[in-house]
Write a protein that holds these residues in place. Structure first.
Motif, PDB file in Angstrom:
ATOM      1  N   ILE A 328       5.342  -4.313  39.718  1.00 39.23           N
ATOM      2  CA  ILE A 328       5.002  -2.878  39.815  1.00 39.23           C
ATOM      3  C   ILE A 328       6.258  -2.021  39.725  1.00 39.23           C
ATOM      4  O   ILE A 328       6.314  -1.056  38.962  1.00 39.23           O
ATOM      5  CB  ILE A 328       4.246  -2.595  41.128  1.00 39.23           C
ATOM      6  N   GLY A 329       7.262  -2.347  40.492  1.00 39.00           N
ATOM      7  CA  GLY A 329       8.522  -1.619  40.412  1.00 39.00           C
ATOM      8  C   GLY A 329       8.490  -0.260  41.079  1.00 39.00           C
ATOM      9  O   GLY A 329       7.705  -0.005  42.000  1.00 39.00           O
ATOM     10  N   GLY A 330       9.385   0.623  40.614  1.00 37.38           N
ATOM     11  CA  GLY A 330       9.545   1.951  41.207  1.00 37.38           C
ATOM     12  C   GLY A 330       8.747   3.008  40.479  1.00 37.38           C
ATOM     13  O   GLY A 330       7.677   2.736  39.936  1.00 37.38           O
ATOM     14  N   SER A 331       9.280   4.215  40.428  1.00 35.25           N
ATOM     15  CA  SER A 331       8.561   5.358  39.849  1.00 35.25           C
ATOM     16  C   SER A 331       9.307   5.893  38.630  1.00 35.25           C
ATOM     17  O   SER A 331      10.515   5.665  38.476  1.00 35.25           O
ATOM     18  CB  SER A 331       8.414   6.463  40.900  1.00 35.25           C
ATOM     19  N   PRO A 332       8.607   6.633  37.762  1.00 36.64           N
ATOM     20  CA  PRO A 332       9.269   7.204  36.577  1.00 36.64           C
ATOM     21  C   PRO A 332      10.363   8.187  36.973  1.00 36.64           C
ATOM     22  O   PRO A 332      10.299   8.826  38.026  1.00 36.64           O
ATOM     23  CB  PRO A 332       8.123   7.931  35.857  1.00 36.64           C
ATOM     24  N   GLY A 333      11.378   8.292  36.121  1.00 35.54           N
ATOM     25  CA  GLY A 333      12.450   9.234  36.388  1.00 35.54           C
ATOM     26  C   GLY A 333      13.287   8.855  37.583  1.00 35.54           C
ATOM     27  O   GLY A 333      13.871   9.720  38.243  1.00 35.54           O
ATOM     28  N   SER A 334      13.382   7.548  37.877  1.00 36.16           N
ATOM     29  CA  SER A 334      14.131   7.084  39.044  1.00 36.16           C
ATOM     30  C   SER A 334      15.179   6.076  38.602  1.00 36.16           C
ATOM     31  O   SER A 334      15.344   5.808  37.417  1.00 36.16           O
ATOM     32  CB  SER A 334      13.177   6.431  40.055  1.00 36.16           C
ATOM     33  N   THR A 335      15.874   5.497  39.577  1.00 34.22           N
ATOM     34  CA  THR A 335      16.847   4.453  39.274  1.00 34.22           C
ATOM     35  C   THR A 335      16.192   3.084  39.193  1.00 34.22           C
ATOM     36  O   THR A 335      16.868   2.098  38.897  1.00 34.22           O
ATOM     37  CB  THR A 335      17.942   4.415  40.355  1.00 34.22           C
ATOM     38  N   ALA A 336      14.895   3.005  39.463  1.00 26.88           N
ATOM     39  CA  ALA A 336      14.195   1.723  39.513  1.00 26.88           C
ATOM     40  C   ALA A 336      13.582   1.360  38.171  1.00 26.88           C
ATOM     41  O   ALA A 336      13.376   2.210  37.306  1.00 26.88           O
ATOM     42  CB  ALA A 336      13.105   1.776  40.590  1.00 26.88           C
ATOM     43  N   GLY A 337      13.275   0.082  38.015  1.00 26.08           N
ATOM     44  CA  GLY A 337      12.606  -0.395  36.815  1.00 26.08           C
ATOM     45  C   GLY A 337      11.183  -0.795  37.125  1.00 26.08           C
ATOM     46  O   GLY A 337      10.542  -0.261  38.026  1.00 26.08           O
ATOM     47  N   GLY A 338      10.688  -1.776  36.375  1.00 24.78           N
ATOM     48  CA  GLY A 338       9.343  -2.263  36.607  1.00 24.78           C
ATOM     49  C   GLY A 338       8.289  -1.515  35.808  1.00 24.78           C
ATOM     50  O   GLY A 338       8.571  -0.606  35.032  1.00 24.78           O
ATOM     51  N   MET A 339       7.058  -1.914  36.031  1.00 23.02           N
ATOM     52  CA  MET A 339       5.920  -1.341  35.317  1.00 23.02           C
ATOM     53  C   MET A 339       5.684   0.113  35.717  1.00 23.02           C
ATOM     54  O   MET A 339       5.076   0.876  34.992  1.00 23.02           O
ATOM     55  CB  MET A 339       4.683  -2.193  35.616  1.00 23.02           C
ATOM     56  N   LYS A 340       6.094   0.495  36.892  1.00 22.38           N
ATOM     57  CA  LYS A 340       6.036   1.834  37.479  1.00 22.38           C
ATOM     58  C   LYS A 340       4.765   2.044  38.322  1.00 22.38           C
ATOM     59  O   LYS A 340       3.680   1.577  37.990  1.00 22.38           O
ATOM     60  CB  LYS A 340       6.144   2.949  36.434  1.00 22.38           C
ATOM     61  N   THR A 341       4.968   2.743  39.417  1.00 20.58           N
ATOM     62  CA  THR A 341       3.875   3.033  40.349  1.00 20.58           C
ATOM     63  C   THR A 341       2.788   3.874  39.697  1.00 20.58           C
ATOM     64  O   THR A 341       1.600   3.708  39.998  1.00 20.58           O
ATOM     65  CB  THR A 341       4.414   3.786  41.575  1.00 20.58           C
ATOM     66  N   THR A 342       3.169   4.780  38.814  1.00 20.09           N
ATOM     67  CA  THR A 342       2.177   5.637  38.159  1.00 20.09           C
ATOM     68  C   THR A 342       1.298   4.838  37.204  1.00 20.09           C
ATOM     69  O   THR A 342       0.120   5.171  37.023  1.00 20.09           O
ATOM     70  CB  THR A 342       2.870   6.767  37.387  1.00 20.09           C
ATOM     71  N   THR A 343       1.860   3.801  36.587  1.00 15.90           N
ATOM     72  CA  THR A 343       1.055   2.942  35.717  1.00 15.90           C
ATOM     73  C   THR A 343      -0.043   2.262  36.520  1.00 15.90           C
ATOM     74  O   THR A 343      -1.215   2.223  36.102  1.00 15.90           O
ATOM     75  CB  THR A 343       1.938   1.885  35.039  1.00 15.90           C
ATOM     76  N   LEU A 344       0.322   1.725  37.666  1.00 15.52           N
ATOM     77  CA  LEU A 344      -0.673   1.108  38.551  1.00 15.52           C
ATOM     78  C   LEU A 344      -1.717   2.121  38.978  1.00 15.52           C
ATOM     79  O   LEU A 344      -2.929   1.835  38.959  1.00 15.52           O
ATOM     80  CB  LEU A 344       0.023   0.519  39.778  1.00 15.52           C
ATOM     81  N   ALA A 345      -1.281   3.318  39.331  1.00 14.79           N
ATOM     82  CA  ALA A 345      -2.212   4.345  39.795  1.00 14.79           C
ATOM     83  C   ALA A 345      -3.211   4.732  38.704  1.00 14.79           C
ATOM     84  O   ALA A 345      -4.412   4.884  38.967  1.00 14.79           O
ATOM     85  CB  ALA A 345      -1.437   5.576  40.262  1.00 14.79           C
ATOM     86  N   VAL A 346      -2.736   4.895  37.477  1.00 13.13           N
ATOM     87  CA  VAL A 346      -3.614   5.268  36.368  1.00 13.13           C
ATOM     88  C   VAL A 346      -4.643   4.168  36.100  1.00 13.13           C
ATOM     89  O   VAL A 346      -5.823   4.437  35.880  1.00 13.13           O
ATOM     90  CB  VAL A 346      -2.787   5.564  35.098  1.00 13.13           C
ATOM     91  N   LEU A 347      -4.204   2.904  36.135  1.00 17.39           N
ATOM     92  CA  LEU A 347      -5.124   1.798  35.893  1.00 17.39           C
ATOM     93  C   LEU A 347      -6.190   1.719  36.984  1.00 17.39           C
ATOM     94  O   LEU A 347      -7.378   1.497  36.691  1.00 17.39           O
ATOM     95  CB  LEU A 347      -4.352   0.481  35.823  1.00 17.39           C
ATOM     96  N   LEU A 348      -5.790   1.899  38.231  1.00 16.64           N
ATOM     97  CA  LEU A 348      -6.760   1.871  39.325  1.00 16.64           C
ATOM     98  C   LEU A 348      -7.716   3.051  39.239  1.00 16.64           C
ATOM     99  O   LEU A 348      -8.932   2.901  39.458  1.00 16.64           O
ATOM    100  CB  LEU A 348      -6.028   1.884  40.676  1.00 16.64           C
TER     101      LEU A 348
END
Length: 471
Positions: A328-348
């Protein structure tokens, strides 16, 4: 707008994650050759250039404590891990690399965490150069800003925030490391770990106690066990969210819809795993240490790479939860990588809309476009496919358990850095797989695809539609 040989061309840059453009293409304002006029190709070329430069610097004898030349494959792996703010290593950072090598690593972490566009933009702003429309558009996409207007101000805010937070983090960690390592070394350790935590990198210098031990010795130290996760959260929550908080303070209703979603999902992904770890993984520890361990292990998988618990001693259920958090990773526009929290939120949200037979998913009375849903599904499919494929190949080639192999590939593609101890043992081909996954996880899958297909022209013609049953 990008200047091409045959005139001005308008390119809409979409799907570019933070830290996307590694070359400040606009400062010279020279025409681009047609083959390089695609911003996505510039992203990939520039990112590779930074990694290669870091690799050559780490190959120098002065970069190691023994004064030897580091093999290119090892230097490449380390530089990729640093620029992609991952934290996977083949050599212990504290015992193998010299002070010069550690400085190069933390410099690559800082550039990778903030984004090369942001760093280059800072030089442009400080030098007094005029920031044109093309540069502003590039900066907008690199930091995931909603509008071109105000992007220079937002870039300045990002730089100031990073500097202040990293210095505050170093100040909080300094008394602990000063007492243990002395003044000069304690100051260096505090600054190194503060930058590494804020940039969600996971590199540490604690191998002087035991190689690859991370922060296990500080499991019951409240300063380290709270300061490091807070730095990770601040860096991984996204600069736009912090700009919202700074502007609107406690007036949450005025926040952007994206900021609200990020805060809710981030809080849930800390609370729910934390409860599980507290109840099942660390039940034998004293309550105080148990709370610190649970909080730290709930935060660090998205996408920091530090650990205060022995991950190999955790149950398979606990390791699986960490693997999911890493993806899942972090959030867009951040220092983190991953699939992004917003991606998970949109899919759910989309799944919930299907269950309710609603045409569109929504958050906080705002509708989500079909384009966003399609992009989220594509990102999820790419991450899941590469994560599984990489794990299966490594497991087969190395003869390692599939869960351990999947843990490493999730850590790589999520740019996390947590490891079950498998990475230093891998052979060249398996390491190349992890390098590719780290690069993919930081640059972004959509960026790579758009770069490959940038010459494809959209057509207004549509094929006949026919229904297909799913589920």
């Amino acid at each position: 707008f990008f200047q091409a040989e045959d005139g001005i061309r308008d390119y809409k840059v979409t799907g570019v994650q933070t830290c996307a453009l590694p070359i400040w293409v606009g400062l010279t304002q020279r025409p681009f050759h047609k083959s390089w006029s695609s911003p996505f190709r510039i992203i990939i070329f520039g990112f590779l250039l930074v990694i290669l430069l870091g690799s050559f610097l780490l190959m120098l004898p002065v970069a190691t404590k023994e004064g030897v030349v580091t093999p290119f494959s090892d230097a490449l792996f380390t530089a990729t891990s640093a620029v992609c703010v991952t934290g996977l290593v083949v050599h212990d950072t504290a015992t193998y690399w010299s002070n010069f090598g550690q400085f190069i690593i933390v410099l690559l972490i800082q550039i990778g965490g903030l984004g090369v566009v942001t760093v280059a933009g800072a030089f442009g702003i400080l030098s007094g150069r005029r920031i044109g429309l093309m540069q502003r558009s590039t900066m907008q996409e690199a930091i995931a800003a909603p509008n071109v207007g105000g992007v220079v101000r937002l870039t300045g805010f990002i730089l100031k925030t990073a500097l202040v937070v990293e210095l505050l983090g170093a100040a909080a960690l300094f008394p602990v490391f000063w007492q243990e390592f002395g003044l000069v070394k304690g100051l260096w350790y505090a600054l190194f770990h503060s930058i590494s935590a804020f940039c969600n990198a996971g590199f540490d210098l604690m191998g002087i106690k035991e190689p690859f031990s991370s922060l296990v010795d500080y499991a019951d130290n409240p300063v380290v066990s709270v300061a490091i996760p807070l730095l990770i959260i601040i860096g991984g929550i996204g600069f736009l969210t912090w700009d919202d908080i700074r502007t609107n303070r406690l007036h949450i209703t005025r926040y952007r819809m994206q900021s609200k979603v990020i805060l809710v999902v981030t809080g849930s992904l800390i609370l729910l795993p934390g409860i599980y770890f507290f109840l099942f993984e660390f039940a034998r520890e004293p309550v105080g240490k148990r709370l610190l361990l649970s909080f730290f292990q709930a935060v660090t998988p998205r996408t920091a790479g530090f650990n205060t618990a022995d991950l190999t001693a955790m149950s398979e259920s606990g390791q699986t939860i960490i693997t999911m958090l890493m993806l899942i990773g972090g959030s867009p526009g951040s220092t983190a990588g991953g699939m992004k929290t917003t991606t998970l939120a949109v899919l759910l949200a989309n799944a919930l809309a299907v269950f309710r037979r609603n045409e569109y998913p929504h958050f906080f009375n705002r509708r989500i476009s079909k384009e966003t849903i399609s992009q989220a599904a594509t990102i999820f499919a790419m991450y899941l496919g590469l994560f599984l494929a990489g794990g299966l190949v490594i497991s087969r080639m190395e003869g390692q358990p599939i869960l351990d192999s999947l843990f490493e590939t999730a850590s790589a593609i999520g740019t996390v850095g947590l490891s079950l101890g498998l990475t230093p043992q891998l052979h060249t081909v398996s390491r190349l797989i992890l390098i590719g996954l780290m690069f993919f996880g930081r640059v972004g899958g959509l960026t790579l695809i758009f770069a490959a297909l940038s010459s494809t022209q959209n057509s207004s013609a549509r094929l006949p539609q026919e229904r297909i049953t799913v589920g």
